[in-house]
Design a protein around this motif. Sequence first.
Motif, PDB file in Angstrom:
ATOM      1  N   TRP A 222      39.660  37.495  47.004  1.00  0.00           N
ATOM      2  CA  TRP A 222      38.789  36.548  46.302  1.00  0.00           C
ATOM      3  C   TRP A 222      37.498  36.335  47.095  1.00  0.00           C
ATOM      4  O   TRP A 222      36.401  36.381  46.542  1.00  0.00           O
ATOM      5  CB  TRP A 222      39.502  35.220  46.100  1.00  0.00           C
ATOM      6  CG  TRP A 222      38.636  34.164  45.475  1.00  0.00           C
ATOM      7  CD1 TRP A 222      37.795  33.299  46.116  1.00  0.00           C
ATOM      8  CD2 TRP A 222      38.485  33.883  44.077  1.00  0.00           C
ATOM      9  NE1 TRP A 222      37.145  32.482  45.219  1.00  0.00           N
ATOM     10  CE2 TRP A 222      37.550  32.829  43.959  1.00  0.00           C
ATOM     11  CE3 TRP A 222      39.052  34.403  42.921  1.00  0.00           C
ATOM     12  CZ2 TRP A 222      37.172  32.292  42.725  1.00  0.00           C
ATOM     13  CZ3 TRP A 222      38.680  33.865  41.695  1.00  0.00           C
ATOM     14  CH2 TRP A 222      37.753  32.827  41.600  1.00  0.00           C
ATOM     15  N   GLY A 253      37.149  29.655  37.570  1.00  0.00           N
ATOM     16  CA  GLY A 253      36.560  30.985  37.719  1.00  0.00           C
ATOM     17  C   GLY A 253      35.257  31.081  36.965  1.00  0.00           C
ATOM     18  O   GLY A 253      34.927  32.113  36.368  1.00  0.00           O
ATOM     19  N   ASP A 271      31.869  44.938  36.653  1.00  0.00           N
ATOM     20  CA  ASP A 271      33.306  45.082  36.414  1.00  0.00           C
ATOM     21  C   ASP A 271      34.072  44.951  37.729  1.00  0.00           C
ATOM     22  O   ASP A 271      35.149  44.332  37.776  1.00  0.00           O
ATOM     23  CB  ASP A 271      33.592  46.445  35.780  1.00  0.00           C
ATOM     24  CG  ASP A 271      35.069  46.656  35.497  1.00  0.00           C
ATOM     25  OD1 ASP A 271      35.582  46.049  34.538  1.00  0.00           O
ATOM     26  OD2 ASP A 271      35.720  47.410  36.256  1.00  0.00           O
ATOM     27  N   GLU A 274      34.225  41.288  38.572  1.00  0.00           N
ATOM     28  CA  GLU A 274      35.132  40.580  37.660  1.00  0.00           C
ATOM     29  C   GLU A 274      36.602  40.844  37.990  1.00  0.00           C
ATOM     30  O   GLU A 274      37.448  39.957  37.853  1.00  0.00           O
ATOM     31  CB  GLU A 274      34.851  41.002  36.221  1.00  0.00           C
ATOM     32  CG  GLU A 274      33.547  40.428  35.668  1.00  0.00           C
ATOM     33  CD  GLU A 274      33.223  40.960  34.287  1.00  0.00           C
ATOM     34  OE1 GLU A 274      33.759  42.036  33.922  1.00  0.00           O
ATOM     35  OE2 GLU A 274      32.428  40.312  33.579  1.00  0.00           O
ATOM     36  N   ARG A 275      36.906  42.051  38.428  1.00  0.00           N
ATOM     37  CA  ARG A 275      38.297  42.401  38.724  1.00  0.00           C
ATOM     38  C   ARG A 275      38.791  41.794  40.040  1.00  0.00           C
ATOM     39  O   ARG A 275      39.996  41.785  40.307  1.00  0.00           O
ATOM     40  CB  ARG A 275      38.462  43.923  38.750  1.00  0.00           C
ATOM     41  CG  ARG A 275      38.374  44.548  37.367  1.00  0.00           C
ATOM     42  CD  ARG A 275      38.520  46.060  37.434  1.00  0.00           C
ATOM     43  NE  ARG A 275      38.406  46.639  36.108  1.00  0.00           N
ATOM     44  CZ  ARG A 275      39.430  46.826  35.283  1.00  0.00           C
ATOM     45  NH1 ARG A 275      40.646  46.448  35.655  1.00  0.00           N
ATOM     46  NH2 ARG A 275      39.254  47.377  34.100  1.00  0.00           N
ATOM     47  N   THR A 278      39.123  37.112  39.951  1.00  0.00           N
ATOM     48  CA  THR A 278      40.090  36.796  38.905  1.00  0.00           C
ATOM     49  C   THR A 278      40.959  35.650  39.391  1.00  0.00           C
ATOM     50  O   THR A 278      41.531  35.727  40.483  1.00  0.00           O
ATOM     51  CB  THR A 278      40.971  38.025  38.600  1.00  0.00           C
ATOM     52  OG1 THR A 278      40.127  39.109  38.188  1.00  0.00           O
ATOM     53  CG2 THR A 278      41.982  37.727  37.527  1.00  0.00           C
ATOM     54  N   ASP A 280      43.840  34.536  38.507  1.00  0.00           N
ATOM     55  CA  ASP A 280      45.240  34.898  38.720  1.00  0.00           C
ATOM     56  C   ASP A 280      45.326  35.919  39.853  1.00  0.00           C
ATOM     57  O   ASP A 280      44.883  37.061  39.706  1.00  0.00           O
ATOM     58  CB  ASP A 280      45.823  35.495  37.441  1.00  0.00           C
ATOM     59  CG  ASP A 280      47.304  35.843  37.577  1.00  0.00           C
ATOM     60  OD1 ASP A 280      47.870  35.643  38.671  1.00  0.00           O
ATOM     61  OD2 ASP A 280      47.888  36.322  36.590  1.00  0.00           O
ATOM     62  N   GLN A 283      46.568  39.462  39.211  1.00  0.00           N
ATOM     63  CA  GLN A 283      45.695  40.384  38.492  1.00  0.00           C
ATOM     64  C   GLN A 283      44.506  40.848  39.343  1.00  0.00           C
ATOM     65  O   GLN A 283      43.749  41.713  38.930  1.00  0.00           O
ATOM     66  CB  GLN A 283      45.164  39.705  37.215  1.00  0.00           C
ATOM     67  CG  GLN A 283      46.246  39.271  36.239  1.00  0.00           C
ATOM     68  CD  GLN A 283      47.060  40.450  35.738  1.00  0.00           C
ATOM     69  OE1 GLN A 283      46.533  41.519  35.435  1.00  0.00           O
ATOM     70  NE2 GLN A 283      48.375  40.259  35.673  1.00  0.00           N
ATOM     71  N   ARG A 284      44.369  40.276  40.508  1.00  0.00           N
ATOM     72  CA  ARG A 284      43.247  40.592  41.400  1.00  0.00           C
ATOM     73  C   ARG A 284      43.458  41.962  42.050  1.00  0.00           C
ATOM     74  O   ARG A 284      44.581  42.299  42.427  1.00  0.00           O
ATOM     75  CB  ARG A 284      43.143  39.506  42.460  1.00  0.00           C
ATOM     76  CG  ARG A 284      41.774  39.250  43.027  1.00  0.00           C
ATOM     77  CD  ARG A 284      41.821  38.018  43.924  1.00  0.00           C
ATOM     78  NE  ARG A 284      42.090  36.798  43.159  1.00  0.00           N
ATOM     79  CZ  ARG A 284      42.628  35.700  43.673  1.00  0.00           C
ATOM     80  NH1 ARG A 284      42.973  35.662  44.952  1.00  0.00           N
ATOM     81  NH2 ARG A 284      42.830  34.646  42.910  1.00  0.00           N
TER      82      ARG A 284
END
Length: 365
Positions: A222, A253, A271, A274-275, A278, A280, A283-284
């Motif tokens: 993060w 977020g 992108d 964004e990935r 995240t 969660d 999902q990171r």
Amino acid sequence: MGCRNSKVLPEPPGDVQLDLVKKVDTIQPPQTDIYQHFIRGDEKAAGAGGGDKIGGASPLLALAVGPTALVQAPKEANEQSDPQRKKVARVRHTNIIQLMEVFETAERVYMVMELATGGELFDRIIARGSFTERDATRVLQMVLDGVKYLHTLGITHRDLKPENLLYYHPGADSKIIITDFGLANSRKKGDECLMKTTCGTPEYIAPEILVRKPYTNAVDMWALGVISYILLSGTMPFEDDNRMRLYRQILKGKYSFTGEPWPSVSNLAKDFVERILTVDPAQRLTAGQALKHPWVVSMAASSSMKNLQRCISQNLLKRASSRCHSTKSSNSIRSSRSTKSNKARRMREKELRELNRRYQQQYNG
């Protein structure tokens, strides 16, 4: 870039309960065999080792840290004044600052480490004439490679931010190294991989830390997402002078790709951000996955990209100026309050002197 108050415990939002730990003034005993290395917060003295080397290693920096309970060594009667050489676990990676030796005396712990002379990441970007997405991916490749190595060893940095990413030397071909492991956590093989301590630097803290959920090394990713956002724009994805509003932004977020230079930034770069940013953590992207992202792979090999340096530098300098002005205003307010307080104190002293004078007149009369 970002908050200079490293190693802070965040103030919780009013609608979120946090399990805060008490901040202490001394370095705590290590929880693992790697120590709480590279601590800068309690430095009392520092000296550069010039061209000195140990075992053919690079230039060294010696830090005198104290008072401390970092190492509890037995003291023999005839050795109380002699430094005790300590065995240290080695974390060896080209993009991680190297701790060479630790020596302990009665009141100090001396940590001998590599000396990085190239300055902070964003200072270099401002100073150079060109900075493209290709340059950004090269920086991120080095940082991600170091983070992947740490995570493989079970080490979570927990305070990744631009101030802790330094250039090794002033040359254009310098590598980036990760520094300042004062909040790092290490888990031995077989230990529970979850952490609970609420810590970090406010703008870079992951959502799961704020909601006091047990968290993993995904918090480092993060922080890397925040760094990537700044690296591409010179602005912060989450920023507010009010901590409560800042934390709510992070929990949602909530960020955007508006303003310069985002229209000139590729969709692949967005992108990538964004990935990682995240909410969660499951999902990171992991460090290994991030290294394989199409943007990192393709841009690292690209030769022609739009120069983002001017916009990034302007945004970085604008933010620095804004924060400086905010600090001056805050100091001015404190100064005004202090002036008023001093005036009130002088009035009270004058009144006391007058009362004392009257009392003396009465008593003598």
